[in-house]
Design a protein around this motif. Structure first.
Motif, PDB file in Angstrom:
ATOM      1  N   ASP A 314      28.424 -26.719 -14.008  1.00 30.06           N
ATOM      2  CA  ASP A 314      29.174 -26.418 -12.784  1.00 30.06           C
ATOM      3  C   ASP A 314      29.036 -24.964 -12.356  1.00 30.06           C
ATOM      4  N   TRP A 315      28.521 -24.109 -13.289  1.00 28.84           N
ATOM      5  CA  TRP A 315      28.409 -22.679 -12.969  1.00 28.84           C
ATOM      6  C   TRP A 315      27.042 -22.366 -12.393  1.00 28.84           C
ATOM      7  N   ASP A 316      27.014 -21.727 -11.242  1.00 32.17           N
ATOM      8  CA  ASP A 316      25.764 -21.302 -10.609  1.00 32.17           C
ATOM      9  C   ASP A 316      25.906 -19.821 -10.273  1.00 32.17           C
ATOM     10  N   PRO A 317      25.075 -18.946 -10.889  1.00 28.84           N
ATOM     11  CA  PRO A 317      25.225 -17.505 -10.655  1.00 28.84           C
ATOM     12  C   PRO A 317      25.094 -17.117  -9.186  1.00 28.84           C
ATOM     13  N   GLU A 318      24.368 -17.926  -8.405  1.00 28.55           N
ATOM     14  CA  GLU A 318      24.215 -17.590  -6.987  1.00 28.55           C
ATOM     15  C   GLU A 318      25.518 -17.757  -6.208  1.00 28.55           C
ATOM     16  N   ASP A 319      26.437 -18.553  -6.767  1.00 33.04           N
ATOM     17  CA  ASP A 319      27.733 -18.736  -6.092  1.00 33.04           C
ATOM     18  C   ASP A 319      28.511 -17.427  -5.983  1.00 33.04           C
ATOM     19  N   MET A 320      28.212 -16.488  -6.908  1.00 33.41           N
ATOM     20  CA  MET A 320      28.927 -15.204  -6.889  1.00 33.41           C
ATOM     21  C   MET A 320      28.654 -14.440  -5.593  1.00 33.41           C
ATOM     22  N   LEU A 321      27.472 -14.681  -4.997  1.00 38.98           N
ATOM     23  CA  LEU A 321      27.128 -13.978  -3.766  1.00 38.98           C
ATOM     24  C   LEU A 321      27.692 -14.673  -2.536  1.00 38.98           C
ATOM     25  N   GLN A 322      28.298 -15.839  -2.756  1.00 38.89           N
ATOM     26  CA  GLN A 322      28.837 -16.593  -1.616  1.00 38.89           C
ATOM     27  C   GLN A 322      30.359 -16.499  -1.530  1.00 38.89           C
ATOM     28  N   THR A 326      35.036 -14.062 -10.004  1.00 37.09           N
ATOM     29  CA  THR A 326      36.187 -14.222 -10.893  1.00 37.09           C
ATOM     30  C   THR A 326      35.885 -13.694 -12.286  1.00 37.09           C
ATOM     31  N   LEU A 327      36.913 -13.668 -13.120  1.00 38.25           N
ATOM     32  CA  LEU A 327      36.705 -13.291 -14.517  1.00 38.25           C
ATOM     33  C   LEU A 327      35.852 -14.326 -15.242  1.00 38.25           C
ATOM     34  N   LYS A 328      35.905 -15.575 -14.769  1.00 39.74           N
ATOM     35  CA  LYS A 328      35.030 -16.610 -15.339  1.00 39.74           C
ATOM     36  C   LYS A 328      33.564 -16.231 -15.130  1.00 39.74           C
ATOM     37  N   ASP A 329      33.265 -15.756 -13.912  1.00 43.73           N
ATOM     38  CA  ASP A 329      31.898 -15.330 -13.609  1.00 43.73           C
ATOM     39  C   ASP A 329      31.491 -14.147 -14.488  1.00 43.73           C
ATOM     40  N   MET A 330      32.414 -13.211 -14.652  1.00 39.20           N
ATOM     41  CA  MET A 330      32.135 -12.038 -15.472  1.00 39.20           C
ATOM     42  C   MET A 330      31.873 -12.448 -16.926  1.00 39.20           C
TER      43      MET A 330
END
Length: 464
Positions: A314-322, A326-330
């Motif tokens: 469910d995690w896609d690093p490109e979502d961070m740019l959209q 969050t701390l989950k991303d970090m």
């Protein structure tokens, strides 16, 4: 990393040319002597050192530096080109069906290397199998089996059979569906006649496409005789240098490559099966001289991101740019970074971050950084889903609870939240950018304007 002392010494020698636009003969003589001392102290063979230093001296005196080039940059280019020529091309390893025979003394790291190579081939889309023929060393079968299980590759061995040649022959039959067969052989504490006789028999039985010599980076000057005997016995097409994460000098392994007129195939950079690099001479020497290695860095980043996504689809690093960061991303980013290998190795691959900058850091800087990242991970493990998704809800009472639950302190929790805020601001600046805008932003970050790698390494604002 091994050879770090050599790299530091070479960079220190070149720094003496700082600010000079022209080279005098005495400048060249002095720099060549420094280079000779650096290489000899790293256990590089004397004849190789003299050959290399003579070439550097001749070129530095005879070649005119291009207009606008400083003396330091001119000599750095010459040293880089001559050292790339010294280590030679990488061993040719086609991605096709083949049998590889591994040779080396006991303790050189053959068994671990066999599993590492198998893992590497599996990541290239081939099906490898390791055949363990070492009946001499107690525990060799169990170690090989465990390492292959970690690498998730096929394995054959027979602890009840004391005939290594029969094991090798049967192993090829039992793993006939594999694309790549890697045959691990027994070692001894020294080059004994029975070792040579045994490996010659195995070589005749398996008829390998290529034989690789596995050498401990700490081998020193003894590498020359060892390499020559294995070359005369079975022929050596390539070398794998192991334990490059240690404190050994490493020059002996380079000498062995020259002695067998072969090349380097792989580098072993750690203890896990993933700690293996395909040898690339230009990137290797570039790192040694503090110039970075973007190709190897990009490969590690890509692999780490793929592995992180495999664990959480469910995690896609490109979502961070959209959307929101969050701390989950970090946490996922930090996990991916851990998968890239020891931090000092990663830093060496980043132009401008390895080499001279690393030399200026305290010896324990990387250990302190890794420890801080581990504390941050513990803190995030102690947070609720709501807190990970929206760090702004973390007030004083929640900070106290998180600090107690993670075994850290409130100050470290606040440092994590501050680091997240900094990264969130930086990433928000990338959102909606075109490629040209993004490149300019990356240049700005690298230039020390805040929020960049330099800030994170030395500014005390983040885990790095």
């Amino acid at each position: 990393m091994v050879l770090d002392d050599l790299g530091t010494s070479l960079r220190s020698s070149l720094d003496k040319l700082q600010g000079k636009s022209r080279l005098s003969e005495s400048d060249v003589e002095e720099i060549v002597k420094e280079i000779q001392r650096s290489l000899l102290s790293a256990d590089v063979d004397v004849s190789l050192v003299m050959e290399l230093s003579d070439s550097i001296k001749t070129r530095a005196l005879e070649e005119e530096p291009p207009g606008g080039t400083t003396a330091k940059d001119h000599v750095l280019k010459i040293v880089y080109e001559e050292m790339v020529d010294l280590v030679g091309d990488s061993t040719e390893l086609p991605l096709e069906n083949q049998t590889i025979l591994l040779a080396g003394l006991q303790g050189s790291g053959k068994t671990t290397s066999a599993a590492k190579m198998a893992w590497w081939f599996s990541k290239k889309g081939l099906r490898p199998a390791v055949i363990q023929t070492d009946t001499f060393r107690p525990g060799a079968y169990d170690q090989a089996k465990e390492m292959c299980e970690r690498a998730e590759v096929d394995f054959y061995g027979n602890p009840d059979n004391d005939d290594p040649v029969d094991i090798a022959r049967t192993g090829l039959e039992e793993t006939e569906d594999a694309d790549v067969h890697i045959v691990d052989t027994a070692g001894r504490h020294a080059l004994e006649d029975d070792l040579i006789a045994e490996i010659e028999e195995i070589e005749q039985a398996v008829d390998p496409d290529r034989s690789l010599l596995v050498l401990d980076a700490a081998i020193g000057q003894g590498a020359k005789d060892q390499a020559r005997q294995f070359e005369e016995s079975i022929g050596i097409e390539g070398v794998m240098i192991t334990k490059l994460d240690g404190t050994a000098k490493g020059g002996g392994a380079l000498t062995a490559v020259n002695e067998t007129d072969s090349s380097i195939a792989f580098l072993g950079t750690g203890e896990t099966v993933q700690d293996i690099e395909r040898f690339e001479p230009s990137g290797f020497i570039s790192r040694l001289l503090g110039m970075g290695d973007l190709k190897q860095l990009s490969e590690r980043v890509e692999r780490a991101m793929e592995e992180a996504q495999e664990e959480d689809e469910d995690w896609d690093p490109e979502d961070m740019l959209q959307g929101e960061f969050t701390l989950k991303d970090m946490k996922k980013q930090m996990d991916a970074m851990n998968r890239m290998g020891p931090l000092d190795q990663v830093m060496d691959m980043i132009p401008g971050m390895g080499g001279g900058m690393m030399d200026q850091l305290p010896d324990d800087a990387m250990d302190v950084t890794q420890d801080r990242m581990r504390r941050f991970e513990r803190i995030m493990d102690s947070m609720t889903e709501e807190e990970l998704e929206n760090p702004r809800v973390v007030g004083q009472s929640r900070t106290e609870r998180i600090a107690r639950g993670s075994g850290t302190d409130e100050e470290t929790v606040q440092q994590l939240l501050e680091q997240h805020s900094m990264m969130e601001q930086t990433i928000s600046q990338f959102q909606g950018m075109g490629e040209g805008d993004m490149q300019r932003m990356m240049k700005k970050m690298g230039g020390g304007d805040g929020g960049g790698l330099g800030d994170m390494m030395g500014g005390g604002k983040g885990p790095f």
